[in-house]
Write an enzyme that holds these catalytic residues in place. Structure first.
Site, PDB file in Angstrom:
ATOM      1  N   CYS A   1       0.910  -1.259  -0.016  1.00  0.00           N
ATOM      2  CA  CYS A   1      -0.047   0.082  -0.019  1.00  0.00           C
ATOM      3  C   CYS A   1       0.789   1.286  -0.230  1.00  0.00           C
ATOM      4  O   CYS A   1       1.309   1.529  -1.049  1.00  0.00           O
ATOM      5  CB  CYS A   1      -1.020  -0.023   1.220  1.00  0.00           C
ATOM      6  SG  CYS A   1      -2.544   1.105   1.037  1.00  0.00           S
ATOM      7  N   HIS A   2       0.742   1.870   1.155  1.00  0.00           N
ATOM      8  CA  HIS A   2       1.920   3.318   1.241  1.00  0.00           C
ATOM      9  C   HIS A   2       3.172   2.921   1.600  1.00  0.00           C
ATOM     10  O   HIS A   2       3.990   3.987   1.668  1.00  0.00           O
ATOM     11  CB  HIS A   2       0.997   4.289   1.915  1.00  0.00           C
ATOM     12  CG  HIS A   2      -0.215   4.904   1.755  1.00  0.00           C
ATOM     13  ND1 HIS A   2      -1.414   4.356   1.399  1.00  0.00           N
ATOM     14  CD2 HIS A   2      -0.248   6.267   0.921  1.00  0.00           C
ATOM     15  CE1 HIS A   2      -2.486   5.288   0.994  1.00  0.00           C
ATOM     16  NE2 HIS A   2      -1.735   6.197   0.460  1.00  0.00           N
TER      17      HIS A   2
END
Length: 184
Positions: free
Chosen positions: A112-113
């Protein structure tokens, strides 16, 4: 299943902003495979996980990243959440640990991030990876090639886009730890 018995997997997170499922799902997969998961963070105490923007449970920190050694772990998992990797990339010890881990050739899995921390560690140049779509410009500016796939493996880096990709992410993580990154 205990095919990873004797392996120790580091999970590095900031003190808050961790997307809960991106920590707990790989943690469970690693434990179910017989490995020992260890929670690292810049600070002692507990970390606060989130279900998107809502607080979820707290988890106890096993060790501070400043006292951790890459030599003690077989792989590194970087969970996402927006605030988590943003805070980690501001911590010199965390960034150095990630950089050293990638350079060691051992498995590094980021979802994800979390690739923001890889960007900050300057380890994406010439690599293919994926992430939450909003990071693609950052990855490209850091010399990486962003690809929109559920899981991308390039050398010792394993990356995925979001919680929906966790089954593929966990599968690649366990495979790489069990058989080494050369088999990828």
């Amino acid at each position: 299943m205990s095919h990873l018995s004797g392996k120790t997997i580091a999970f590095l997170v900031a003190s808050e902003g961790i997307e809960r499922v991106e920590l707990t799902d790989p943690w469970k997969a690693v434990g179910d495979a017989g490995a020992t998961p260890v929670l690292l963070s810049p600070e002692e105490g507990e970390v606060q996980t989130f279900n998107h923007l809502d607080k979820a449970e707290k988890r106890p920190v096993d060790k501070t990243v400043s006292s951790a050694s890459v030599d003690d772990y077989d792989a590194l998992v970087l969970p996402g959440g927006v605030a988590n990797p943003d805070a980690l990339r501001m911590d010199q010890d965390a960034v150095a640990f990630v950089r050293d881990f990638v350079q060691s050739g051992k498995v590094v899995a980021a979802i994800c991030h979390a690739p923001w921390t890889l960007v900050e560690a300057d380890v994406v140049r010439g690599k293919q990876l994926t992430s939450w779509p909003s990071l693609q410009t950052d990855i490209r500016n850091a010399g990486g090639e962003w690809i929109d796939k559920e899981v991308v493996v390039d050398g010792n880096l394993i990356t995925s886009r979001n919680p929906d990709d966790l089954p593929a992410f966990n599968g690649q993580l366990l495979e790489a730890v069990a058989h080494g990154v050369a088999s990828q």
